[in-house]
Motif scaffolding. Structure first.
Motif, PDB file in Angstrom:
ATOM      1  N   ALA A 129      32.812  21.793  24.325  1.00 43.70           N
ATOM      2  CA  ALA A 129      32.363  21.844  25.521  1.00 43.70           C
ATOM      3  C   ALA A 129      32.896  22.073  27.087  1.00 43.70           C
ATOM      4  N   GLN A 130      34.296  21.179  27.337  1.00 43.63           N
ATOM      5  CA  GLN A 130      34.368  21.977  28.572  1.00 43.63           C
ATOM      6  C   GLN A 130      34.463  23.148  29.017  1.00 43.63           C
ATOM      7  N   PHE A 131      34.386  24.102  28.498  1.00 45.50           N
ATOM      8  CA  PHE A 131      34.507  25.610  28.659  1.00 45.50           C
ATOM      9  C   PHE A 131      32.593  25.863  28.562  1.00 45.50           C
ATOM     10  N   ASP A 132      31.464  25.312  28.499  1.00 45.10           N
ATOM     11  CA  ASP A 132      30.822  25.639  27.845  1.00 45.10           C
ATOM     12  C   ASP A 132      29.846  26.373  29.415  1.00 45.10           C
ATOM     13  N   ALA A 133      29.099  28.205  29.347  1.00 46.93           N
ATOM     14  CA  ALA A 133      28.210  28.391  30.304  1.00 46.93           C
ATOM     15  C   ALA A 133      28.093  29.560  30.550  1.00 46.93           C
ATOM     16  N   ASP A 134      27.900  30.151  31.356  1.00 44.66           N
ATOM     17  CA  ASP A 134      26.994  30.958  31.530  1.00 44.66           C
ATOM     18  C   ASP A 134      27.713  32.282  31.660  1.00 44.66           C
ATOM     19  N   LEU A 135      28.935  32.339  32.270  1.00 45.02           N
ATOM     20  CA  LEU A 135      29.972  33.183  32.608  1.00 45.02           C
ATOM     21  C   LEU A 135      31.631  32.621  32.741  1.00 45.02           C
ATOM     22  N   GLY A 136      32.044  32.961  32.267  1.00 40.75           N
ATOM     23  CA  GLY A 136      33.467  32.467  32.741  1.00 40.75           C
ATOM     24  C   GLY A 136      34.211  33.529  33.045  1.00 40.75           C
ATOM     25  N   PRO A 158      31.159  30.489  26.579  1.00 39.14           N
ATOM     26  CA  PRO A 158      30.986  30.465  27.218  1.00 39.14           C
ATOM     27  C   PRO A 158      29.438  31.728  26.732  1.00 39.14           C
ATOM     28  N   LYS A 159      28.339  32.009  27.413  1.00 39.08           N
ATOM     29  CA  LYS A 159      27.358  32.811  26.529  1.00 39.08           C
ATOM     30  C   LYS A 159      28.731  34.556  26.899  1.00 39.08           C
ATOM     31  N   ALA A 160      29.003  34.583  27.786  1.00 39.89           N
ATOM     32  CA  ALA A 160      29.758  35.941  28.422  1.00 39.89           C
ATOM     33  C   ALA A 160      30.655  34.968  29.312  1.00 39.89           C
ATOM     34  N   VAL A 161      31.761  36.330  29.093  1.00 33.87           N
ATOM     35  CA  VAL A 161      33.129  36.268  29.648  1.00 33.87           C
ATOM     36  C   VAL A 161      33.193  37.217  30.007  1.00 33.87           C
ATOM     37  N   LEU A 162      33.936  37.024  31.826  1.00 38.50           N
ATOM     38  CA  LEU A 162      34.380  38.694  32.570  1.00 38.50           C
ATOM     39  C   LEU A 162      35.601  38.934  32.671  1.00 38.50           C
ATOM     40  N   ASN A 163      35.503  40.321  32.908  1.00 42.27           N
ATOM     41  CA  ASN A 163      36.842  40.984  33.106  1.00 42.27           C
ATOM     42  C   ASN A 163      36.286  41.430  34.395  1.00 42.27           C
ATOM     43  N   ILE A 164      37.722  41.694  35.439  1.00 46.76           N
ATOM     44  CA  ILE A 164      37.232  41.868  36.648  1.00 46.76           C
ATOM     45  C   ILE A 164      39.309  42.965  36.643  1.00 46.76           C
ATOM     46  N   SER A 165      38.823  43.855  37.078  1.00 46.64           N
ATOM     47  CA  SER A 165      39.940  44.660  37.012  1.00 46.64           C
ATOM     48  C   SER A 165      40.811  44.711  38.771  1.00 46.64           C
ATOM     49  N   ARG A 166      42.052  44.731  38.545  1.00 45.38           N
ATOM     50  CA  ARG A 166      42.306  44.489  39.956  1.00 45.38           C
ATOM     51  C   ARG A 166      42.754  46.011  41.032  1.00 45.38           C
ATOM     52  N   ALA A 167      42.282  46.215  42.023  1.00 45.56           N
ATOM     53  CA  ALA A 167      41.635  47.811  41.934  1.00 45.56           C
ATOM     54  C   ALA A 167      42.133  48.241  42.176  1.00 45.56           C
ATOM     55  N   ASP A 168      43.776  49.006  42.062  1.00 42.16           N
ATOM     56  CA  ASP A 168      44.159  50.038  41.799  1.00 42.16           C
ATOM     57  C   ASP A 168      44.322  50.622  39.935  1.00 42.16           C
ATOM     58  N   MET A 169      44.610  49.076  39.400  1.00 42.69           N
ATOM     59  CA  MET A 169      43.595  49.614  37.890  1.00 42.69           C
ATOM     60  C   MET A 169      42.876  50.112  37.740  1.00 42.69           C
ATOM     61  N   ALA A 170      41.126  49.695  38.812  1.00 42.04           N
ATOM     62  CA  ALA A 170      40.034  50.044  38.187  1.00 42.04           C
ATOM     63  C   ALA A 170      40.128  51.364  38.844  1.00 42.04           C
ATOM     64  N   LYS A 171      40.351  51.746  40.361  1.00 44.13           N
ATOM     65  CA  LYS A 171      40.730  53.249  41.177  1.00 44.13           C
ATOM     66  C   LYS A 171      41.150  54.378  39.841  1.00 44.13           C
ATOM     67  N   THR A 172      42.503  54.008  39.472  1.00 41.82           N
ATOM     68  CA  THR A 172      43.391  54.254  38.155  1.00 41.82           C
ATOM     69  C   THR A 172      42.410  54.769  37.140  1.00 41.82           C
ATOM     70  N   GLY A 173      41.366  54.055  36.017  1.00 48.40           N
ATOM     71  CA  GLY A 173      41.174  54.099  35.415  1.00 48.40           C
ATOM     72  C   GLY A 173      42.248  54.360  34.443  1.00 48.40           C
ATOM     73  N   PHE A 174      41.249  53.719  32.710  1.00 49.66           N
ATOM     74  CA  PHE A 174      42.092  54.078  31.160  1.00 49.66           C
ATOM     75  C   PHE A 174      43.147  52.794  31.708  1.00 49.66           C
ATOM     76  N   SER A 175      42.365  51.976  32.295  1.00 52.86           N
ATOM     77  CA  SER A 175      43.712  50.787  32.494  1.00 52.86           C
ATOM     78  C   SER A 175      42.977  49.168  31.366  1.00 52.86           C
ATOM     79  N   PRO A 176      43.180  49.219  30.764  1.00 48.36           N
ATOM     80  CA  PRO A 176      42.354  48.089  29.933  1.00 48.36           C
ATOM     81  C   PRO A 176      43.064  47.011  30.074  1.00 48.36           C
ATOM     82  N   ALA A 177      42.886  45.968  30.394  1.00 50.02           N
ATOM     83  CA  ALA A 177      44.156  44.902  30.700  1.00 50.02           C
ATOM     84  C   ALA A 177      44.321  43.980  29.322  1.00 50.02           C
ATOM     85  N   THR A 178      44.372  43.439  29.442  1.00 50.11           N
ATOM     86  CA  THR A 178      45.109  42.350  28.155  1.00 50.11           C
ATOM     87  C   THR A 178      43.734  41.106  27.898  1.00 50.11           C
TER      88      THR A 178
END
Length: 370
Positions: free
Chosen positions: A182-189, A252-272
């Motif tokens: 219950a403590q983690f209930d949310a629409d987006l985490g 949560p209904k969904a969770v979010l991944n946000i890459s660091r700017a340099d990793m997003a720019k480089t691409g092909f860098s899926p975070a753990t």
């Protein structure tokens, strides 16, 4: 083969995102018959914040941050068939490179294993006399946990003999579906520490959508956000223990991944985080980066947002039922294609190819991994 692996920490995830990668990969390599010793320095309070004790699949040597202990542990490299120097160890990295290259047996396979290629490459670009840049041709190969062709090309241009991505993956024993809490209930985490090179993207992809959707509940976990202005519909948890990550991803209904700017720019860098969420069967929304489709199919196994408005639109159209189906498909895909067993088999083949004199057979062929 005996592997001497020098990295940041296997025992602690505390300010050490590479721990999940090290654990999954080394456990899988051990299952293939390799005998691994992991050397980690006692720095950044990691030993005070261990989340595992020494496992039965890896010997761990913790050394003190002083010159004498560094000489002691690097001398053990002489007995290894494979010597690995990881990036970002955290104590005298440049000296560690030199001592390992000097101590390693002439017949040993010497690997530089980069767990943050965009940052390492940017650092080496600052000077032609950078210590790692000078040492790079003395390594037999460079392995990276992300980056694809851009990183391979950059490393080859700097003198690397061979460079192959061994991507992040899922360890099903650690990350798996769990009962919701219950403590983690949310629409987006969103779960991530506050870092200067990611903060602006967190504002765009998480804080702004929360402000635009006051009727939805947002959940923020990670250290450093306490004084960050945020809307009342964001519930800030602070640090979330690794033992609670599965529940955080599943609830949560969904969770979010946000890459660091340099990793997003480089691409092909899926975070753990991508594989942790998918392994828990979560519906994942990720910021866009080139190469996501090599790992999960957009629209079916993962939702992709190019900006904050995309996050708003995706959440407005996302039912719990649809989110559940996306999570199930993601879980099926990562279990089939993206476990550390898959990655370890590739690394093992690279090791054997080198020993038999048939490398660098895989080169930059990313399709061998993804």
């Amino acid at each position: 083969m005996k592997i001497a692996f020098y990295g940041s920490s296997l025992l602690s995830c505390y300010w050490n995102g590479a721990a999940t990668y090290y654990r999954g990969l080394i456990r899988a390599l051990a299952a293939l018959g390799h005998e691994v010793t992991f050397f980690e320095p006692d720095v950044f309070d990691r030993q005070k914040n261990r989340d595992i004790e020494e496992p039965d699949w890896c010997r761990v040597v913790v050394y003190q941050p002083n010159a004498g202990d560094l000489r002691r542990v690097t001398s053990e490299a002489a007995h290894a068939d494979i010597v690995v120097k990881a990036s970002g160890v955290g104590f005298e990295d440049d000296q560690l490179v030199e001592q390992l290259l000097a101590s390693a047996s002439p017949d040993a396979l010497k690997i530089f294993w980069d767990v943050d290629a965009p940052a390492t490459l940017a650092d080496m670009a600052l000077s032609d006399t950078h210590p790692l840049r000078r040492a790079l041709p003395r390594f037999d190969m460079v392995l990276t946990y992300g980056g694809g062709d851009p990183v391979v090309t950059a490393y080859r241009a700097l003198g690397a003999r061979q460079c192959v991505p061994i991507y992040n993956a899922l360890d099903p024993e650690t990350h798996h579906p769990a009962p919701p809490q219950a403590q983690f209930d949310a629409d987006l985490g969103f779960l991530g520490n506050r870092l200067p090179d990611r903060e602006a993207r967190v504002e765009t992809f998480f804080l702004a959508p929360a402000a635009a959707l006051p009727g939805q509940r947002f959940l923020l976990g990670g250290s450093g956000w306490a004084d960050k202005p945020m809307t009342p519909n964001i519930h800030y948890l602070g640090h979330v223990s690794t033992r609670d990550h599965n529940a955080f991803n599943c609830t949560p209904k969904a969770v979010l991944n946000i890459s660091r700017a340099d990793m997003a720019k480089t691409g092909f860098s899926p975070a753990t985080r991508v594989f942790e969420a998918a392994g828990a069967g979560a519906c994942l929304i990720t910021d866009h980066w080139e190469g996501i489709d090599l790992f999960l199919k957009p629209g079916e196994e993962v939702l992709v947002a190019r900006d904050g408005q995309d996050v708003v639109d995706l959440l407005a159209d996302l039912s719990r039922e649809k989110a559940s189906e996306i999570g199930k498909r993601a879980l099926k895909r990562v279990l089939a294609d993206h476990t550390y067993d898959n990655r370890a088999r590739l690394a093992d083949q690279l090791f054997r190819d080198w020993r038999e004199g048939t490398g660098p057979g895989l080169g930059s062929r990313m399709e061998a991994v993804a």
